[in-house]
Design an enzyme around this catalytic site. Structure first.
Site, PDB file in Angstrom:
ATOM      1  N   GLU A 199     -12.972  -7.051  -1.784  1.00 27.43           N
ATOM      2  CA  GLU A 199     -12.551  -8.061  -0.816  1.00 27.43           C
ATOM      3  C   GLU A 199     -12.564  -7.450   0.581  1.00 27.43           C
ATOM      4  O   GLU A 199     -12.864  -6.274   0.756  1.00 27.43           O
ATOM      5  CB  GLU A 199     -11.154  -8.581  -1.158  1.00 27.43           C
ATOM      6  CG  GLU A 199     -10.095  -7.492  -1.227  1.00 27.43           C
ATOM      7  CD  GLU A 199      -8.782  -7.977  -1.826  1.00 27.43           C
ATOM      8  OE1 GLU A 199      -8.555  -9.200  -1.872  1.00 27.43           O
ATOM      9  OE2 GLU A 199      -7.982  -7.112  -2.247  1.00 27.43           O
ATOM     10  N   TYR A 224       5.203  -9.520   0.962  1.00 28.08           N
ATOM     11  CA  TYR A 224       5.200 -10.404   2.120  1.00 28.08           C
ATOM     12  C   TYR A 224       4.285 -11.591   1.879  1.00 28.08           C
ATOM     13  O   TYR A 224       3.465 -11.595   0.970  1.00 28.08           O
ATOM     14  CB  TYR A 224       4.772  -9.644   3.377  1.00 28.08           C
ATOM     15  CG  TYR A 224       3.286  -9.371   3.493  1.00 28.08           C
ATOM     16  CD1 TYR A 224       2.487 -10.135   4.342  1.00 28.08           C
ATOM     17  CD2 TYR A 224       2.673  -8.359   2.748  1.00 28.08           C
ATOM     18  CE1 TYR A 224       1.123  -9.894   4.463  1.00 28.08           C
ATOM     19  CE2 TYR A 224       1.320  -8.112   2.857  1.00 28.08           C
ATOM     20  CZ  TYR A 224       0.549  -8.888   3.719  1.00 28.08           C
ATOM     21  OH  TYR A 224      -0.808  -8.660   3.814  1.00 28.08           O
ATOM     22  N   LYS A 230       1.083  -8.752  -3.469  1.00 27.36           N
ATOM     23  CA  LYS A 230       0.968  -8.747  -2.009  1.00 27.36           C
ATOM     24  C   LYS A 230       2.066  -7.871  -1.409  1.00 27.36           C
ATOM     25  O   LYS A 230       3.069  -8.350  -0.859  1.00 27.36           O
ATOM     26  CB  LYS A 230       1.033 -10.172  -1.453  1.00 27.36           C
ATOM     27  CG  LYS A 230       0.524 -10.284  -0.017  1.00 27.36           C
ATOM     28  CD  LYS A 230       0.403 -11.741   0.390  1.00 27.36           C
ATOM     29  CE  LYS A 230      -0.023 -11.900   1.835  1.00 27.36           C
ATOM     30  NZ  LYS A 230      -1.438 -11.496   2.053  1.00 27.36           N
ATOM     31  N   LEU A 290      -6.496  -9.593  -4.209  1.00 24.53           N
ATOM     32  CA  LEU A 290      -5.385 -10.506  -3.991  1.00 24.53           C
ATOM     33  C   LEU A 290      -5.795 -11.908  -4.421  1.00 24.53           C
ATOM     34  O   LEU A 290      -6.904 -12.347  -4.143  1.00 24.53           O
ATOM     35  CB  LEU A 290      -4.986 -10.513  -2.513  1.00 24.53           C
ATOM     36  CG  LEU A 290      -3.757 -11.355  -2.180  1.00 24.53           C
ATOM     37  CD1 LEU A 290      -2.502 -10.748  -2.803  1.00 24.53           C
ATOM     38  CD2 LEU A 290      -3.594 -11.480  -0.682  1.00 24.53           C
TER      39      LEU A 290
END
Length: 287
Positions: A183, A33, A151, A207
């Site tokens: 993260e 996505y 992702k 990411l």
């Protein structure tokens, strides 16, 4: 008002949108996505999101169902149809529903991906009160799979992390692996010491944030030093400032980590300035 959404080539009222129960995203989280922000009716960083989408599809061997230009047109159509001035466009592409549930997926060239897009209206997105107040984060163990650079729609643990933060009276969580911050649950993490920004280097562990790339570029242009390396929660707690970046929060100051306030407990000037620069520059090139 009922939204218009996009499903496999059709613009439909959201109440009429359907996806097969055999879709592999539903059965196995086999999909990717992207979320693109909309400011003043225009898309922010669309090219970056399109490039990352193509990378994610390639890494999972899912056939890209359309060109970047076609995707852009669909995004623009939805923004216009739903009257979005400030908000988000969510895009999801899955391997589709090639047949009964099976761990082995068929030849990508013979499988039709599922494509879904919808908008979310968020008036005043750029003027978020949270950016003036700052956010509190807690640290949690990073228990996600090993390819966080893709992702995917595997978001259960990040969702659990946000709930852990909420129960602790915080706004979000920074995940920690082998003693070092990876993260946030849906964002990249940074701290500022003096004139230096520290954030984890790109790898399979995090990411590859589109907003991250832009903000680090703007920071370097503003004569700030950038160090891409591992860092601990303790290091961040001793920083002058901290912040996160994402497509939906842009640059968001962090004012507390695991109960320890940073500076005077209010958003610092450098994070605030980076937010201003990002919004100003991104609006200039929005499509």
């Amino acid at each position: 008002m009922t939204r218009t959404v996009y499903v496999n080539g059709e613009f439909l009222p959201e109440t009429e949108a359907k996806v097969s129960i055999f879709d592999r995203a539903f059965l196995m989280a086999d999909g990717v996505y992207e979320v693109t922000s909309v400011l003043d009716g225009k898309l922010i960083d669309f090219d970056g999101h399109a490039v990352r989408l193509e990378r994610s599809l390639n890494e999972l061997d899912i056939r890209s169902p359309m060109t970047k230009e076609q995707l852009l047109e669909i995004h623009r159509e939805l923004v216009e149809m739903n009257g979005i001035e400030d908000g988000l466009v969510y895009l999801q592409i899955t391997r589709g529903a090639p047949g009964d549930r099976d761990f082995v997926f068929p030849d990508p060239e013979t499988t039709e991906p599922t494509v879904v897009l919808f908008t979310q209206n968020k008036p005043g997105l750029a003027d978020s009160p949270a950016a003036k107040k700052g956010m509190k984060v807690i640290s949690i163990e990073d228990q996600r799979w090993g390819r966080r650079d893709i992702k995917t729609v595997q978001l259960l643990y990040p969702s659990m992390g946000k709930m852990m933060a909420k129960k602790a009276g915080a706004d979000d969580a920074w995940m920690v692996m082998d003693g070092y911050v990876t993260e946030g649950t849906s964002n990249n993490a940074y701290y500022i010491k003096g004139n230096t920004i520290v954030t984890r280097a790109l790898s399979n562990d995090i990411l590859h944030g589109i907003t991250r790339a832009a903000v680090l570029r703007f920071a370097a242009e503003a004569q700030m030093k950038v160090e891409e390396r591992n860092f601990t929660i303790e290091e961040a707690q001793q920083a002058d400032e901290a912040f996160i970046t994402s497509a939906s929060s842009f640059v968001m100051p962090v004012v507390e980590i695991d109960g320890v306030p940073l500076g005077d407990g209010r958003p610092g000037p450098k994070a605030a300035r980076l937010r201003e620069i990002y919004l100003e520059e991104s609006r200039k090139v929005a499509v």
